[in-house]
Enzyme design. Structure first.
Site, PDB file in Angstrom:
ATOM      1  N   CYS A 155      71.584   6.983 -13.553  1.00  0.00           N
ATOM      2  CA  CYS A 155      71.913   8.411 -13.414  1.00  0.00           C
ATOM      3  C   CYS A 155      73.390   8.583 -13.043  1.00  0.00           C
ATOM      4  CB  CYS A 155      71.020   9.055 -12.350  1.00  0.00           C
ATOM      5  SG  CYS A 155      71.327  10.823 -12.141  1.00  0.00           S
ATOM      6  N   ARG A 178      69.233  11.460 -22.052  1.00  0.00           N
ATOM      7  CA  ARG A 178      68.313  10.356 -22.372  1.00  0.00           C
ATOM      8  C   ARG A 178      66.944  10.526 -21.730  1.00  0.00           C
ATOM      9  NH1 ARG A 178      72.401   6.164 -19.957  1.00  0.00           N
ATOM     10  NH2 ARG A 178      72.429   7.928 -18.508  1.00  0.00           N
ATOM     11  N   CYS A 227      66.365  15.359 -14.287  1.00  0.00           N
ATOM     12  CA  CYS A 227      67.817  15.355 -14.454  1.00  0.00           C
ATOM     13  C   CYS A 227      68.172  15.937 -15.825  1.00  0.00           C
ATOM     14  CB  CYS A 227      68.358  13.928 -14.334  1.00  0.00           C
ATOM     15  SG  CYS A 227      70.164  13.823 -14.470  1.00  0.00           S
ATOM     16  N   ASP A 241      70.230  14.743 -17.814  1.00  0.00           N
ATOM     17  CA  ASP A 241      70.641  13.626 -18.678  1.00  0.00           C
ATOM     18  C   ASP A 241      69.954  13.675 -20.052  1.00  0.00           C
ATOM     19  OD1 ASP A 241      70.669  10.810 -19.792  1.00  0.00           O
ATOM     20  OD2 ASP A 241      71.845  10.489 -17.978  1.00  0.00           O
ATOM     21  N   HIS A 255      65.973   9.120 -12.542  1.00  0.00           N
ATOM     22  CA  HIS A 255      66.079   8.027 -13.519  1.00  0.00           C
ATOM     23  C   HIS A 255      67.155   7.033 -13.107  1.00  0.00           C
ATOM     24  CE1 HIS A 255      69.802   9.366 -15.749  1.00  0.00           C
ATOM     25  NE2 HIS A 255      69.521  10.454 -15.087  1.00  0.00           N
TER      26      HIS A 255
HETATM   27 CO    CO Z   1      70.813  11.735 -14.164  1.00  0.00          CO
END
Ligand code: CO
Length: 216
Positions: A101, A46, A42, A44, A98
């Site tokens: 998400c 993090r 992803c 993302d 994750h």
């Molecule tokens: Co995500």
């Protein structure tokens, strides 16, 4: 100091530290790459591929998008996959979802109000429909989203295994080996969902019986 300035300052220090530690580091990198793994994750912020896996530059070929999707119509992921398998000859492919998400949360929201992202996440709503009974049985909302994130990884592993690139590669031998994992942003741990898949027989084993698998 602005974030951008901080990035540039860090970069200058990092580059000189790397050379001080290993004078031929960048010389070696300039010659080419031979990563052992294709990482599909992803976007993302993090989920930092190298940080959470302890890998260095040059070890992972990376493709990231919102909610780690593998669409057979997405030229971006298909090009990355083809290059990783045919040219870089990666040994492993990791599909990493994750918990927490935003893509999963947006896809499961009652109202579609996120613009283009709603189109991008259409597949997640299909996954919800395929597994509606299991998801409805989970009463705790966060846990239900966690499970949807897991089911999404399994589905993307399945999609990956159906691509001509992977099917052809597996006809030649049992690599690349595909793994599906979910990263827990609350603990920092990776949980294995589909591990060491090196042929269609292994893919069959990870699919719930409700999923039709005409191609295998
Ligand atoms: Co995500």
């Amino acid at each position: 100091m602005e974030y951008y300035d901080r990035i540039l300052e860090f970069n200058r220090k990092w580059a000189s530290d790397m050379v001080a530690d290993d004078p031929s580091y960048f010389e070696r990198h300039a010659k080419g790459q031979s990563p052992h793994t294709l990482f599909i994750g992803c976007s993302d912020s993090r989920v930092q591929t190298n940080t959470l896996t302890g890998t260095e530059q040059g070890e992972m070929f990376v493709h990231r998008n919102i909610a780690n999707q593998v669409y057979s119509s997405d030229l971006n992921v298909l090009a990355a996959l083809e290059y990783a398998v045919y040219v870089l000859d990666v040994k492993h492919i990791i599909v990493c979802g994750h918990y927490g998400c935003g893509g999963i949360t947006a896809a499961s929201a009652a109202e579609a109000a996120h613009g283009v992202v709603d189109h991008w996440l259409a597949q997640i709503r299909t996954i919800m429909r395929l597994h509606q009974e299991e998801l409805d049985a989970i009463t705790e909302p966060e846990r239900r989203l966690d499970r949807l994130a897991e089911l999404n990884v399994i589905e993307q592993v399945y999609n990956l295994s159906c691509t001509p690139v992977i099917r052809e590669a597996w006809e030649r031998g049992r690599r690349p080996i595909i793994h599906g994992v979910v990263y827990d942003i609350r603990t920092g741990l990776l949980k294995e969902l589909a591990t060491r898949l090196d042929g269609p027989d292994k893919v069959k084993a990870i699919l719930p019986s409700t999923v039709a698998i005409p191609s295998f």
